[in-house]
Design a protein around this motif. Structure first.
Motif, PDB file in Angstrom:
ATOM      1  N   PHE A 112      -7.981   6.938-116.947  1.00 21.78           N
ATOM      2  CA  PHE A 112      -7.669   8.092-117.794  1.00 21.78           C
ATOM      3  C   PHE A 112      -6.496   8.906-117.270  1.00 21.78           C
ATOM      4  O   PHE A 112      -5.937   9.732-117.986  1.00 21.78           O
ATOM      5  CB  PHE A 112      -8.920   8.930-118.062  1.00 21.78           C
ATOM      6  CG  PHE A 112      -9.486   8.576-119.399  1.00 21.78           C
ATOM      7  CD1 PHE A 112      -9.225   9.345-120.504  1.00 21.78           C
ATOM      8  CD2 PHE A 112     -10.207   7.409-119.554  1.00 21.78           C
ATOM      9  CE1 PHE A 112      -9.687   8.979-121.754  1.00 21.78           C
ATOM     10  CE2 PHE A 112     -10.688   7.026-120.789  1.00 21.78           C
ATOM     11  CZ  PHE A 112     -10.430   7.817-121.898  1.00 21.78           C
ATOM     12  N   GLU A 113      -6.117   8.676-116.042  1.00 14.32           N
ATOM     13  CA  GLU A 113      -4.842   9.197-115.566  1.00 14.32           C
ATOM     14  C   GLU A 113      -3.707   8.590-116.394  1.00 14.32           C
ATOM     15  O   GLU A 113      -2.755   9.276-116.779  1.00 14.32           O
ATOM     16  CB  GLU A 113      -4.674   8.824-114.095  1.00 14.32           C
ATOM     17  CG  GLU A 113      -3.942   9.823-113.261  1.00 14.32           C
ATOM     18  CD  GLU A 113      -4.061   9.524-111.777  1.00 14.32           C
ATOM     19  OE1 GLU A 113      -3.234  10.076-111.040  1.00 14.32           O
ATOM     20  OE2 GLU A 113      -4.956   8.777-111.357  1.00 14.32           O
ATOM     21  N   ALA A 114      -3.817   7.293-116.684  1.00 15.39           N
ATOM     22  CA  ALA A 114      -2.811   6.635-117.512  1.00 15.39           C
ATOM     23  C   ALA A 114      -2.800   7.207-118.922  1.00 15.39           C
ATOM     24  O   ALA A 114      -1.740   7.407-119.523  1.00 15.39           O
ATOM     25  CB  ALA A 114      -3.070   5.128-117.549  1.00 15.39           C
ATOM     26  N   GLN A 115      -3.993   7.492-119.475  1.00 17.21           N
ATOM     27  CA  GLN A 115      -4.057   8.120-120.800  1.00 17.21           C
ATOM     28  C   GLN A 115      -3.410   9.505-120.771  1.00 17.21           C
ATOM     29  O   GLN A 115      -2.728   9.912-121.724  1.00 17.21           O
ATOM     30  CB  GLN A 115      -5.509   8.225-121.260  1.00 17.21           C
ATOM     31  CG  GLN A 115      -6.214   6.903-121.501  1.00 17.21           C
ATOM     32  CD  GLN A 115      -5.789   6.213-122.777  1.00 17.21           C
ATOM     33  OE1 GLN A 115      -5.026   6.752-123.582  1.00 17.21           O
ATOM     34  NE2 GLN A 115      -6.271   5.004-122.983  1.00 17.21           N
ATOM     35  N   ALA A 116      -3.620  10.234-119.680  1.00 16.18           N
ATOM     36  CA  ALA A 116      -3.002  11.553-119.560  1.00 16.18           C
ATOM     37  C   ALA A 116      -1.487  11.442-119.500  1.00 16.18           C
ATOM     38  O   ALA A 116      -0.765  12.248-120.101  1.00 16.18           O
ATOM     39  CB  ALA A 116      -3.538  12.271-118.318  1.00 16.18           C
ATOM     40  N   ILE A 119      -0.120  11.053-123.078  1.00 18.14           N
ATOM     41  CA  ILE A 119      -0.097  12.181-124.024  1.00 18.14           C
ATOM     42  C   ILE A 119       0.986  13.201-123.691  1.00 18.14           C
ATOM     43  O   ILE A 119       1.193  14.149-124.449  1.00 18.14           O
ATOM     44  CB  ILE A 119      -1.469  12.867-124.132  1.00 18.14           C
ATOM     45  CG1 ILE A 119      -1.868  13.529-122.805  1.00 18.14           C
ATOM     46  CG2 ILE A 119      -2.523  11.877-124.585  1.00 18.14           C
ATOM     47  CD1 ILE A 119      -3.121  14.393-122.917  1.00 18.14           C
ATOM     48  N   ALA A 120       1.698  12.989-122.592  1.00 19.53           N
ATOM     49  CA  ALA A 120       2.829  13.873-122.294  1.00 19.53           C
ATOM     50  C   ALA A 120       3.972  13.654-123.267  1.00 19.53           C
ATOM     51  O   ALA A 120       4.824  14.541-123.424  1.00 19.53           O
ATOM     52  CB  ALA A 120       3.312  13.642-120.864  1.00 19.53           C
ATOM     53  N   SER A 121       4.024  12.486-123.903  1.00 21.93           N
ATOM     54  CA  SER A 121       5.213  12.189-124.688  1.00 21.93           C
ATOM     55  C   SER A 121       4.937  11.447-125.987  1.00 21.93           C
ATOM     56  O   SER A 121       5.857  10.875-126.569  1.00 21.93           O
ATOM     57  CB  SER A 121       6.186  11.357-123.836  1.00 21.93           C
ATOM     58  OG  SER A 121       5.545  10.213-123.303  1.00 21.93           O
ATOM     59  N   SER A 140      -0.639  22.909-120.866  1.00 29.11           N
ATOM     60  CA  SER A 140      -1.564  21.881-120.406  1.00 29.11           C
ATOM     61  C   SER A 140      -2.286  21.215-121.574  1.00 29.11           C
ATOM     62  O   SER A 140      -2.447  21.795-122.654  1.00 29.11           O
ATOM     63  CB  SER A 140      -2.581  22.492-119.447  1.00 29.11           C
ATOM     64  OG  SER A 140      -1.937  23.017-118.309  1.00 29.11           O
ATOM     65  N   ARG A 141      -2.741  19.977-121.329  1.00 34.63           N
ATOM     66  CA  ARG A 141      -3.394  19.169-122.346  1.00 34.63           C
ATOM     67  C   ARG A 141      -4.636  18.504-121.745  1.00 34.63           C
ATOM     68  O   ARG A 141      -4.807  18.470-120.538  1.00 34.63           O
ATOM     69  CB  ARG A 141      -2.431  18.101-122.889  1.00 34.63           C
ATOM     70  CG  ARG A 141      -1.137  18.698-123.416  1.00 34.63           C
ATOM     71  CD  ARG A 141      -0.154  17.650-123.890  1.00 34.63           C
ATOM     72  NE  ARG A 141       1.078  18.290-124.351  1.00 34.63           N
ATOM     73  CZ  ARG A 141       2.075  17.653-124.957  1.00 34.63           C
ATOM     74  NH1 ARG A 141       1.999  16.348-125.146  1.00 34.63           N
ATOM     75  NH2 ARG A 141       3.145  18.315-125.351  1.00 34.63           N
ATOM     76  N   VAL A 142      -5.472  17.962-122.627  1.00 32.76           N
ATOM     77  CA  VAL A 142      -6.674  17.231-122.217  1.00 32.76           C
ATOM     78  C   VAL A 142      -6.767  15.970-123.069  1.00 32.76           C
ATOM     79  O   VAL A 142      -6.433  15.987-124.254  1.00 32.76           O
ATOM     80  CB  VAL A 142      -7.952  18.076-122.396  1.00 32.76           C
ATOM     81  CG1 VAL A 142      -9.204  17.233-122.208  1.00 32.76           C
ATOM     82  CG2 VAL A 142      -7.975  19.235-121.416  1.00 32.76           C
ATOM     83  N   VAL A 143      -7.243  14.877-122.455  1.00 30.92           N
ATOM     84  CA  VAL A 143      -7.523  13.659-123.203  1.00 30.92           C
ATOM     85  C   VAL A 143      -8.970  13.241-122.944  1.00 30.92           C
ATOM     86  O   VAL A 143      -9.446  13.296-121.809  1.00 30.92           O
ATOM     87  CB  VAL A 143      -6.538  12.530-122.836  1.00 30.92           C
ATOM     88  CG1 VAL A 143      -6.579  12.201-121.357  1.00 30.92           C
ATOM     89  CG2 VAL A 143      -6.801  11.285-123.666  1.00 30.92           C
ATOM     90  N   LEU A 144      -9.698  12.888-124.020  1.00 28.53           N
ATOM     91  CA  LEU A 144     -11.057  12.379-123.931  1.00 28.53           C
ATOM     92  C   LEU A 144     -11.090  11.022-124.616  1.00 28.53           C
ATOM     93  O   LEU A 144     -10.433  10.825-125.641  1.00 28.53           O
ATOM     94  CB  LEU A 144     -12.062  13.289-124.642  1.00 28.53           C
ATOM     95  CG  LEU A 144     -12.293  14.708-124.147  1.00 28.53           C
ATOM     96  CD1 LEU A 144     -11.297  15.664-124.761  1.00 28.53           C
ATOM     97  CD2 LEU A 144     -13.712  15.144-124.507  1.00 28.53           C
ATOM     98  N   GLY A 145     -11.874  10.103-124.084  1.00 27.76           N
ATOM     99  CA  GLY A 145     -11.945   8.789-124.689  1.00 27.76           C
ATOM    100  C   GLY A 145     -13.337   8.217-124.692  1.00 27.76           C
ATOM    101  O   GLY A 145     -13.796   7.681-123.680  1.00 27.76           O
ATOM    102  N   VAL A 309      -6.005  12.634-132.708  1.00 24.58           N
ATOM    103  CA  VAL A 309      -6.500  11.291-132.400  1.00 24.58           C
ATOM    104  C   VAL A 309      -5.294  10.441-132.034  1.00 24.58           C
ATOM    105  O   VAL A 309      -4.306  10.384-132.786  1.00 24.58           O
ATOM    106  CB  VAL A 309      -7.250  10.666-133.587  1.00 24.58           C
ATOM    107  CG1 VAL A 309      -7.585   9.203-133.302  1.00 24.58           C
ATOM    108  CG2 VAL A 309      -8.519  11.445-133.877  1.00 24.58           C
ATOM    109  N   VAL A 310      -5.350   9.799-130.874  1.00 24.33           N
ATOM    110  CA  VAL A 310      -4.272   8.912-130.442  1.00 24.33           C
ATOM    111  C   VAL A 310      -4.384   7.612-131.226  1.00 24.33           C
ATOM    112  O   VAL A 310      -5.418   6.941-131.192  1.00 24.33           O
ATOM    113  CB  VAL A 310      -4.359   8.626-128.931  1.00 24.33           C
ATOM    114  CG1 VAL A 310      -3.285   7.613-128.511  1.00 24.33           C
ATOM    115  CG2 VAL A 310      -4.212   9.920-128.136  1.00 24.33           C
TER     116      VAL A 310
END
Length: 341
Positions: A112-116, A119-121, A140-145, A309-310
Protein backbone atom coordinates in the motif's frame (compact mmCIF):
# COMPACT_ATOMS: atom_id res chain seq x y z
CA UNK A 1 21.64 -3.24 2.52
CA UNK A 2 21.23 0.51 2.74
CA UNK A 3 23.37 2.07 5.39
CA UNK A 4 21.99 4.44 8.03
CA UNK A 5 22.12 7.97 6.66
CA UNK A 6 22.36 6.79 3.03
CA UNK A 7 20.62 9.58 1.08
CA UNK A 8 21.20 8.25 -2.45
CA UNK A 9 17.81 6.85 -3.40
CA UNK A 10 18.41 6.68 -7.16
CA UNK A 11 18.31 3.18 -8.61
CA UNK A 12 20.05 2.22 -11.88
CA UNK A 13 17.95 1.68 -15.01
CA UNK A 14 16.55 -0.57 -16.39
CA UNK A 15 14.34 -1.07 -13.32
CA UNK A 16 11.88 -3.90 -12.80
CA UNK A 17 8.85 -2.88 -10.73
CA UNK A 18 6.58 -5.47 -9.19
CA UNK A 19 3.34 -5.63 -7.20
CA UNK A 20 3.13 -8.99 -5.45
CA UNK A 21 -0.04 -10.04 -3.68
CA UNK A 22 -1.35 -13.28 -2.31
CA UNK A 23 -2.72 -14.56 -5.63
CA UNK A 24 -1.25 -12.46 -8.42
CA UNK A 25 2.09 -10.84 -9.14
CA UNK A 26 2.28 -7.99 -11.64
CA UNK A 27 5.52 -6.77 -13.19
CA UNK A 28 6.67 -4.05 -15.56
CA UNK A 29 10.06 -2.97 -16.89
CA UNK A 30 11.10 0.65 -16.94
CA UNK A 31 13.95 1.06 -19.43
CA UNK A 32 14.73 4.68 -18.54
CA UNK A 33 13.15 7.69 -16.86
CA UNK A 34 11.35 8.75 -20.05
CA UNK A 35 9.98 5.39 -21.18
CA UNK A 36 6.52 4.02 -20.49
CA UNK A 37 6.61 0.84 -18.39
CA UNK A 38 6.59 -2.37 -20.42
CA UNK A 39 4.09 -4.64 -18.71
CA UNK A 40 4.37 -8.41 -18.57
CA UNK A 41 1.55 -10.96 -18.27
CA UNK A 42 0.19 -11.38 -14.75
CA UNK A 43 1.86 -14.19 -12.83
CA UNK A 44 -0.15 -16.59 -10.65
CA UNK A 45 1.90 -17.03 -7.47
CA UNK A 46 0.65 -20.61 -7.06
CA UNK A 47 2.30 -21.55 -10.38
CA UNK A 48 5.82 -21.04 -9.00
CA UNK A 49 7.60 -22.33 -5.92
CA UNK A 50 9.28 -18.97 -5.26
CA UNK A 51 9.65 -15.49 -6.64
CA UNK A 52 13.07 -16.20 -8.18
CA UNK A 53 11.62 -18.94 -10.38
CA UNK A 54 8.73 -16.67 -11.37
CA UNK A 55 11.04 -13.80 -12.30
CA UNK A 56 13.34 -16.07 -14.29
CA UNK A 57 10.59 -17.80 -16.26
CA UNK A 58 8.10 -14.96 -16.71
CA UNK A 59 10.40 -11.94 -17.02
CA UNK A 60 14.10 -12.55 -17.49
CA UNK A 61 13.71 -15.35 -20.04
CA UNK A 62 11.17 -13.30 -22.00
CA UNK A 63 13.06 -10.01 -22.29
CA UNK A 64 16.23 -9.09 -24.14
CA UNK A 65 16.65 -6.17 -21.74
CA UNK A 66 17.89 -7.33 -18.36
CA UNK A 67 16.96 -5.14 -15.38
CA UNK A 68 19.75 -3.85 -13.17
CA UNK A 69 17.45 -2.97 -10.27
CA UNK A 70 14.12 -4.05 -8.82
CA UNK A 71 11.51 -2.23 -6.75
CA UNK A 72 9.02 -4.72 -5.35
CA UNK A 73 5.83 -3.95 -3.43
CA UNK A 74 4.96 -6.78 -1.05
CA UNK A 75 1.81 -7.60 0.89
CA UNK A 76 3.47 -8.00 4.25
CA UNK A 77 5.84 -6.36 6.73
CA UNK A 78 9.45 -5.97 5.59
CA UNK A 79 11.95 -7.02 8.22
CA UNK A 80 15.32 -8.70 7.79
CA UNK A 81 16.86 -10.47 4.80
CA UNK A 82 13.98 -12.95 4.41
CA UNK A 83 10.55 -11.42 3.86
CA UNK A 84 7.55 -13.80 3.85
CA UNK A 85 4.37 -12.70 2.12
CA UNK A 86 1.23 -12.66 4.23
CA UNK A 87 -1.09 -14.57 1.93
CA UNK A 88 1.16 -16.80 -0.19
CA UNK A 89 4.08 -19.16 0.36
CA UNK A 90 6.74 -17.03 -1.32
CA UNK A 91 9.62 -15.70 0.76
CA UNK A 92 11.52 -12.82 -0.84
CA UNK A 93 15.27 -13.03 -0.30
CA UNK A 94 16.91 -9.97 -1.90
CA UNK A 95 20.47 -11.20 -1.34
CA UNK A 96 19.72 -14.35 -3.32
CA UNK A 97 18.01 -12.32 -6.04
CA UNK A 98 21.18 -10.29 -6.42
CA UNK A 99 23.38 -13.37 -6.42
CA UNK A 100 21.28 -15.60 -8.69
CA UNK A 101 19.36 -13.22 -10.96
CA UNK A 102 21.96 -10.55 -11.57
CA UNK A 103 20.30 -7.55 -9.94
CA UNK A 104 22.58 -4.81 -8.64
CA UNK A 105 20.00 -3.11 -6.44
CA UNK A 106 16.76 -4.34 -4.79
CA UNK A 107 14.31 -2.16 -2.86
CA UNK A 108 11.29 -3.61 -1.04
CA UNK A 109 8.27 -1.52 -0.06
CA UNK A 110 4.83 -2.25 1.39
CA UNK A 111 2.11 -2.92 -1.18
CA UNK A 112 0.00 0.00 0.00
CA UNK A 113 3.03 2.24 0.03
CA UNK A 114 3.01 1.68 -3.73
CA UNK A 115 -0.69 2.58 -3.87
CA UNK A 116 0.09 5.76 -1.93
CA UNK A 117 2.83 6.65 -4.42
CA UNK A 118 0.29 6.22 -7.21
CA UNK A 119 -2.31 8.60 -5.80
CA UNK A 120 0.22 11.43 -5.76
CA UNK A 121 -0.19 11.84 -9.49
CA UNK A 122 -3.31 10.07 -10.78
CA UNK A 123 -5.14 12.05 -13.43
CA UNK A 124 -8.89 12.28 -13.97
CA UNK A 125 -8.76 9.40 -16.47
CA UNK A 126 -7.51 7.05 -13.73
CA UNK A 127 -10.04 7.86 -11.00
CA UNK A 128 -13.71 8.62 -10.51
CA UNK A 129 -14.89 11.07 -7.89
CA UNK A 130 -17.67 9.91 -5.57
CA UNK A 131 -19.76 12.73 -4.11
CA UNK A 132 -18.76 16.30 -3.43
CA UNK A 133 -15.59 17.82 -2.07
CA UNK A 134 -12.76 19.80 -3.60
CA UNK A 135 -9.27 18.39 -4.04
CA UNK A 136 -6.46 20.39 -2.43
CA UNK A 137 -3.40 19.68 -4.56
CA UNK A 138 -0.62 19.89 -1.97
CA UNK A 139 -2.51 18.36 0.95
CA UNK A 140 -2.24 14.93 2.52
CA UNK A 141 -4.16 11.96 1.11
CA UNK A 142 -5.27 8.47 2.16
CA UNK A 143 -5.70 5.27 0.15
CA UNK A 144 -7.80 2.26 1.27
CA UNK A 145 -8.06 -1.01 -0.60
CA UNK A 146 -10.50 -3.78 0.23
CA UNK A 147 -9.17 -6.97 -1.36
CA UNK A 148 -7.75 -10.12 0.21
CA UNK A 149 -7.49 -7.93 3.31
CA UNK A 150 -7.97 -4.21 3.91
CA UNK A 151 -4.90 -2.14 3.08
CA UNK A 152 -4.51 1.43 4.29
CA UNK A 153 -1.75 3.98 3.74
CA UNK A 154 -1.36 7.71 4.11
CA UNK A 155 0.44 10.15 1.83
CA UNK A 156 1.68 13.20 3.69
CA UNK A 157 2.89 16.31 1.88
CA UNK A 158 5.67 18.33 3.53
CA UNK A 159 8.67 20.34 2.31
CA UNK A 160 7.62 19.87 -1.34
CA UNK A 161 7.86 16.10 -0.89
CA UNK A 162 5.31 13.26 -0.76
CA UNK A 163 5.90 10.89 2.17
CA UNK A 164 4.05 7.54 1.98
CA UNK A 165 3.01 6.27 5.41
CA UNK A 166 2.29 2.52 5.46
CA UNK A 167 0.55 0.97 8.42
CA UNK A 168 -2.05 -1.53 9.58
CA UNK A 169 -5.08 0.76 9.60
CA UNK A 170 -7.25 -2.02 8.23
CA UNK A 171 -7.24 -3.66 11.66
CA UNK A 172 -8.93 -0.84 13.59
CA UNK A 173 -12.01 -1.77 15.62
CA UNK A 174 -15.51 -1.62 14.18
CA UNK A 175 -18.65 -1.44 16.26
CA UNK A 176 -22.40 -1.33 15.60
CA UNK A 177 -24.10 2.05 15.20
CA UNK A 178 -27.55 1.57 13.67
CA UNK A 179 -30.44 -0.57 14.91
CA UNK A 180 -29.79 -2.89 11.98
CA UNK A 181 -26.12 -3.20 12.97
CA UNK A 182 -27.11 -4.30 16.46
CA UNK A 183 -29.23 -7.09 14.96
CA UNK A 184 -26.46 -8.24 12.64
CA UNK A 185 -23.41 -7.91 14.89
CA UNK A 186 -24.03 -11.02 17.05
CA UNK A 187 -23.82 -13.17 13.90
CA UNK A 188 -20.55 -11.72 12.54
CA UNK A 189 -17.46 -13.89 12.76
CA UNK A 190 -14.92 -12.13 15.01
CA UNK A 191 -11.15 -12.41 15.01
CA UNK A 192 -9.84 -13.23 18.47
CA UNK A 193 -12.94 -11.77 20.06
CA UNK A 194 -13.28 -8.53 18.14
CA UNK A 195 -14.63 -7.18 14.86
CA UNK A 196 -11.94 -5.31 12.96
CA UNK A 197 -12.52 -3.31 9.82
CA UNK A 198 -10.79 -6.05 7.83
CA UNK A 199 -13.32 -8.60 9.11
CA UNK A 200 -15.95 -6.65 7.13
CA UNK A 201 -14.11 -4.83 4.34
CA UNK A 202 -12.45 -7.44 2.17
CA UNK A 203 -13.49 -10.50 0.18
CA UNK A 204 -14.10 -12.66 3.23
CA UNK A 205 -15.71 -9.63 4.88
CA UNK A 206 -18.36 -9.56 2.18
CA UNK A 207 -19.16 -13.17 3.04
CA UNK A 208 -19.09 -12.36 6.76
CA UNK A 209 -21.71 -9.65 6.30
CA UNK A 210 -23.78 -11.76 3.90
CA UNK A 211 -23.98 -14.71 6.28
CA UNK A 212 -24.69 -12.48 9.27
CA UNK A 213 -27.55 -10.71 7.47
CA UNK A 214 -28.97 -14.08 6.44
CA UNK A 215 -28.69 -15.47 9.98
CA UNK A 216 -30.21 -12.36 11.56
CA UNK A 217 -33.25 -12.73 9.31
CA UNK A 218 -33.44 -16.51 9.57
CA UNK A 219 -32.73 -17.02 5.86
CA UNK A 220 -30.55 -19.40 3.91
CA UNK A 221 -27.22 -18.13 2.57
CA UNK A 222 -26.80 -20.00 -0.74
CA UNK A 223 -24.20 -17.73 -2.33
CA UNK A 224 -20.69 -19.03 -1.73
CA UNK A 225 -18.22 -16.45 -3.04
CA UNK A 226 -17.71 -12.69 -2.77
CA UNK A 227 -18.02 -12.42 -6.56
CA UNK A 228 -21.38 -14.18 -6.44
CA UNK A 229 -22.64 -11.81 -3.74
CA UNK A 230 -21.49 -8.63 -5.48
CA UNK A 231 -22.80 -9.81 -8.86
CA UNK A 232 -26.20 -10.66 -7.39
CA UNK A 233 -26.31 -7.32 -5.60
CA UNK A 234 -25.50 -5.30 -8.71
CA UNK A 235 -28.03 -7.31 -10.72
CA UNK A 236 -30.65 -6.84 -7.96
CA UNK A 237 -31.40 -10.59 -8.00
CA UNK A 238 -30.88 -11.35 -4.30
CA UNK A 239 -32.24 -9.12 -1.53
CA UNK A 240 -29.68 -10.27 1.05
CA UNK A 241 -26.84 -9.63 -1.38
CA UNK A 242 -28.21 -6.15 -2.10
CA UNK A 243 -28.28 -5.33 1.62
CA UNK A 244 -24.82 -6.84 2.08
CA UNK A 245 -23.24 -4.56 -0.51
CA UNK A 246 -25.19 -1.57 0.83
CA UNK A 247 -23.84 -2.26 4.33
CA UNK A 248 -20.35 -2.85 2.92
CA UNK A 249 -20.42 0.58 1.26
CA UNK A 250 -21.56 2.21 4.48
CA UNK A 251 -18.91 0.50 6.59
CA UNK A 252 -16.25 1.42 4.03
CA UNK A 253 -17.43 5.02 4.23
CA UNK A 254 -17.13 4.97 8.02
CA UNK A 255 -13.53 3.73 7.92
CA UNK A 256 -12.60 6.04 5.06
CA UNK A 257 -13.92 9.00 7.07
CA UNK A 258 -11.95 7.91 10.13
CA UNK A 259 -8.74 7.73 8.09
CA UNK A 260 -9.48 11.10 6.51
CA UNK A 261 -9.61 12.65 9.99
CA UNK A 262 -6.49 10.84 11.20
CA UNK A 263 -4.41 12.11 8.27
CA UNK A 264 -6.34 15.38 7.77
CA UNK A 265 -6.58 14.19 4.17
CA UNK A 266 -7.80 17.35 2.47
CA UNK A 267 -6.14 16.13 -0.72
CA UNK A 268 -8.66 13.31 -0.92
CA UNK A 269 -9.41 9.74 0.10
CA UNK A 270 -8.87 7.08 -2.57
CA UNK A 271 -10.42 3.60 -2.79
CA UNK A 272 -8.10 1.19 -4.58
CA UNK A 273 -8.28 -2.46 -5.60
CA UNK A 274 -10.52 -4.75 -7.58
CA UNK A 275 -13.46 -4.82 -5.14
CA UNK A 276 -13.81 -1.04 -5.21
CA UNK A 277 -13.80 -1.07 -9.01
CA UNK A 278 -16.32 -3.90 -9.21
CA UNK A 279 -18.84 -2.31 -6.84
CA UNK A 280 -18.40 1.18 -8.27
CA UNK A 281 -22.12 1.40 -9.20
CA UNK A 282 -23.00 0.76 -5.54
CA UNK A 283 -20.41 3.24 -4.28
CA UNK A 284 -22.10 5.89 -6.41
CA UNK A 285 -25.19 5.41 -4.23
CA UNK A 286 -25.80 7.37 -1.02
CA UNK A 287 -24.48 4.92 1.60
CA UNK A 288 -20.73 5.37 1.19
CA UNK A 289 -20.62 9.13 1.10
CA UNK A 290 -23.26 9.58 3.83
CA UNK A 291 -21.26 7.39 6.22
CA UNK A 292 -18.04 9.16 5.22
CA UNK A 293 -19.48 12.55 6.14
CA UNK A 294 -21.30 11.43 9.32
CA UNK A 295 -18.49 12.44 11.68
CA UNK A 296 -19.91 14.89 14.20
CA UNK A 297 -18.56 17.31 15.30
CA UNK A 298 -16.49 17.41 12.07
CA UNK A 299 -19.14 16.72 9.45
CA UNK A 300 -18.53 20.05 7.70
CA UNK A 301 -14.84 19.23 7.32
CA UNK A 302 -15.60 15.78 5.88
CA UNK A 303 -18.08 17.24 3.39
CA UNK A 304 -15.23 19.28 1.91
CA UNK A 305 -12.92 16.26 1.45
CA UNK A 306 -13.26 14.53 -1.93
CA UNK A 307 -13.39 10.75 -2.31
CA UNK A 308 -12.30 8.81 -5.39
CA UNK A 309 -12.31 5.28 -6.74
CA UNK A 310 -9.02 4.43 -8.44
CA UNK A 311 -9.81 3.02 -11.89
CA UNK A 312 -6.22 2.61 -13.13
CA UNK A 313 -5.80 -1.15 -13.74
CA UNK A 314 -2.17 -1.20 -12.54
CA UNK A 315 -2.05 1.65 -10.03
CA UNK A 316 0.64 0.15 -7.79
CA UNK A 317 3.00 -0.34 -10.75
CA UNK A 318 2.31 3.23 -11.84
CA UNK A 319 3.23 4.44 -8.36
CA UNK A 320 6.48 2.47 -8.32
CA UNK A 321 7.34 3.75 -11.79
CA UNK A 322 6.72 7.33 -10.66
CA UNK A 323 9.12 6.81 -7.77
CA UNK A 324 11.72 5.15 -10.03
CA UNK A 325 11.63 8.11 -12.42
CA UNK A 326 11.70 10.87 -9.82
CA UNK A 327 12.82 9.49 -6.45
CA UNK A 328 13.57 12.97 -5.09
CA UNK A 329 9.86 13.77 -5.30
CA UNK A 330 9.09 11.16 -2.65
CA UNK A 331 10.29 10.56 0.88
CA UNK A 332 10.55 6.78 0.65
CA UNK A 333 12.50 5.24 3.52
CA UNK A 334 15.16 2.80 2.27
CA UNK A 335 17.05 1.91 5.43
CA UNK A 336 16.70 -1.80 6.13
CA UNK A 337 14.73 -2.27 2.92
CA UNK A 338 17.40 -1.85 0.25
CA UNK A 339 20.07 -4.33 -0.82
CA UNK A 340 23.00 -3.67 -3.16
CA UNK A 341 25.51 -5.94 -4.84
Amino acid sequence: MAKPGDKDITLPFPILVGDIGGTNARFALLIDAMAEPKQFPIVQTADFANIDDALQAAILDKSSIQPRAAILALAGPIQGDEVPLTNCDWIVRPKEMIEKLGFEDVLLVNDFEAQALAIASLGDADREQIGAGEEKMAQSRVVLGPGTGLGVAGLVHAQHTWFPVPGEGGHVDMGPRSERDYRIWPFLEPIEGRISAEQLLCGRGIMNIYRAVSAADGKEAPLETPAAVTSAALAQTDAVAVETVSLFCGYLGRVAGDMAMIFMAKGGVYLAGGISQKILPALRGPEFRAAFEDKAPHGAMLRDIPTFVVTHPMAALAGLAAFARMPDRFGVATEGRRWKS
